[in-house]
Every structure is written in C-alpha cells, then in structure tokens.
Design a protein around this motif. Structure first.
Motif, short mmCIF file in Angstrom:
data_model
loop_
_atom_site.label_atom_id
_atom_site.label_comp_id
_atom_site.label_asym_id
_atom_site.label_seq_id
_atom_site.Cartn_x
_atom_site.Cartn_y
_atom_site.Cartn_z
N ASN A 87 1.22 -1.21 -0.17
CA ASN A 87 0.11 -0.16 -0.04
C ASN A 87 1.22 1.35 -0.28
N GLY A 88 1.51 1.39 1.07
CA GLY A 88 3.17 2.74 0.66
C GLY A 88 3.29 2.24 -0.73
N VAL A 89 4.25 1.19 -0.86
CA VAL A 89 4.23 1.51 -2.66
C VAL A 89 3.71 1.85 -3.97
N ASN A 90 2.39 2.09 -3.85
CA ASN A 90 1.19 2.45 -4.40
C ASN A 90 0.95 3.35 -4.29
N PHE A 91 1.36 4.36 -2.62
CA PHE A 91 1.23 6.02 -2.24
C PHE A 91 2.16 5.97 -3.53
N ALA A 92 3.58 6.01 -3.02
CA ALA A 92 4.68 6.08 -3.85
C ALA A 92 4.38 6.13 -4.85
N LYS A 93 3.84 6.11 -5.80
CA LYS A 93 2.98 5.84 -7.80
C LYS A 93 2.47 6.89 -7.60
N LEU A 106 12.17 7.72 -0.66
CA LEU A 106 11.59 6.58 -0.50
C LEU A 106 13.22 5.46 0.59
N ASP A 107 12.09 5.57 2.01
CA ASP A 107 13.68 4.92 2.88
C ASP A 107 13.19 3.48 2.81
N GLU A 108 14.68 3.13 3.09
CA GLU A 108 14.82 1.45 2.93
C GLU A 108 13.81 0.96 2.03
N ILE A 109 13.91 1.68 1.15
CA ILE A 109 13.47 1.00 -0.54
C ILE A 109 14.04 -0.16 -0.90
N LEU A 110 15.32 -0.55 -0.49
CA LEU A 110 15.82 -1.05 -1.20
C LEU A 110 15.97 -2.46 -0.69
N GLY A 140 18.51 1.68 1.40
CA GLY A 140 18.67 0.75 1.94
C GLY A 140 20.47 0.19 1.70
N ARG A 141 20.13 -1.05 2.37
CA ARG A 141 21.86 -1.67 2.48
C ARG A 141 22.33 -1.45 0.88
N ASN A 142 21.87 -3.11 0.59
CA ASN A 142 22.49 -2.77 -1.12
C ASN A 142 21.69 -2.41 -2.55
N LEU A 143 22.58 -2.30 -3.13
CA LEU A 143 22.57 -1.79 -4.47
C LEU A 143 22.06 -2.58 -5.25
N PRO A 144 21.13 -2.71 -6.30
CA PRO A 144 21.25 -3.83 -7.21
C PRO A 144 22.30 -3.22 -8.38
N GLU A 145 22.75 -3.70 -8.62
CA GLU A 145 24.13 -3.60 -10.51
C GLU A 145 22.39 -2.45 -10.86
N GLU A 146 21.69 -2.83 -11.16
CA GLU A 146 20.15 -2.38 -12.28
C GLU A 146 20.36 -1.04 -12.29
N LEU A 147 20.90 -1.04 -10.70
CA LEU A 147 19.81 0.50 -10.58
C LEU A 147 20.94 2.00 -10.49
#
Length: 167
Positions: A87-93, A106-110, A140-147
């Motif tokens: 629901n929070g993600v949908n609010f962000a959208k 978007l705190d801790e979205i990663l 977030g802690r980890n950064l996916p390479e795709e980002l």
C-alpha cells in the motif's frame, strides 16, 4: 525549473535514513515540499512522533501496522505486513504520477528488494515515473547493479570503525 535528480544512499553503515532526512531539511528550508515514505521501520512511535513535528514542510508516512521490525515477525504477520508495505509502494506511485511534492524519499525501499517484496524492475518503474523536476531519494543497504545507471548520484555509507559495545 531545475531537473530533479535521482539519489541513492546505500551501504552497510548507519546513516542512510539520517542523510536523506538531512537532505529533506535542506530542501524544506528552500521552500520545497518533501514527502518521506519509510519502509521496514514498523510503527516505532517514538521516532515517528518526533518526525511528525517536521510537518507541514516534511511529511512522513509509514504504512506498516506492526510494532516490530519486519524481520522479527512470524510468517503470517509478514504476509499481512507485506500488504501494508505494498500500500505504501502504491502511495509512492500515486505521488510520483501526480507530482504531489518536490522531493520524495523512499526510505529503505532497497530493503524491499532484499526481502523479495519488490523486484528491481518495480523500483526502476518507480524511478521512471518520476516527474522531471522532482528529486527522488532511495535508501537501503544493498544496491542492485541494475539501479546504478538509473541514478544521478550514489552515496555509499560504510563502517570504518565499530565500538566493541555494538559488536
């Protein structure tokens, strides 16, 4: 109007949320409207109550209902909490789609990607929905390479020294 950047604060060290909040305060002092949506923080009301004192310049939202961190919840509770998180993600959208603020954090979205609640493509879609002039901050802690190529600015926060009492 200036182009809003996509910024990512990541890494194992503490201070990612604090850094994003610092940026929020700077932007608010410039007259910008700031929204911060926090994920994976639970409903720890002490911190949330304090952050609410920053309104109306900085509006903080949490959609989780449990008083404990996500990782501490039972499987059943995690399923329920995942619905609240989405629901929070949908609010962000919605905020991104209608350009409801000047700065969106978007705190801790990663962390949602780490836990499998979202996938990297979901985060990329959020970034791509950003209006040109809006600043978007992800933490977030980890950064996916795709980002990496989706961001204009990436700050990695690491631990240089850790006190024995924190080990």
């Amino acid at each position: 109007m200036e182009k809003g950047l996509v910024k990512i604060y990541c890494g194992e060290g503490q201070g990612k949320s604090t850094s994003s909040l610092g940026r929020a305060l700077v932007c608010a002092s410039e007259g910008k409207e700031v929204f911060m949506i926090q994920f994976l923080k639970g409903r720890h009301t002490g911190t949330l109550d304090y952050l609410k004192r920053l309104e109306p310049e900085v509006k903080v939202f949490r959609f989780e209902k449990m008083n404990r961190y996500y990782e501490e919840l039972s499987e059943e509770e995690q399923r329920e909490e995942s619905i609240n998180i989405l629901n929070g993600v949908n609010f962000a959208k919605k905020v991104l789609t209608i350009g409801e603020c000047d700065v969106l954090i978007l705190d801790e979205i990663l962390g949602l990607v780490d836990l499998g609640i979202l996938n990297v493509e979901d985060v990329i879609h959020l970034i791509q929905a950003k209006p040109e002039e809006m600043e978007l901050i992800l933490t977030g802690r980890n950064l996916p390479e795709e980002l990496v190529n989706e961001a204009d600015y990436i700050s990695k926060i690491g631990i240089v020294k850790k006190a024995d009492s924190e080990a």
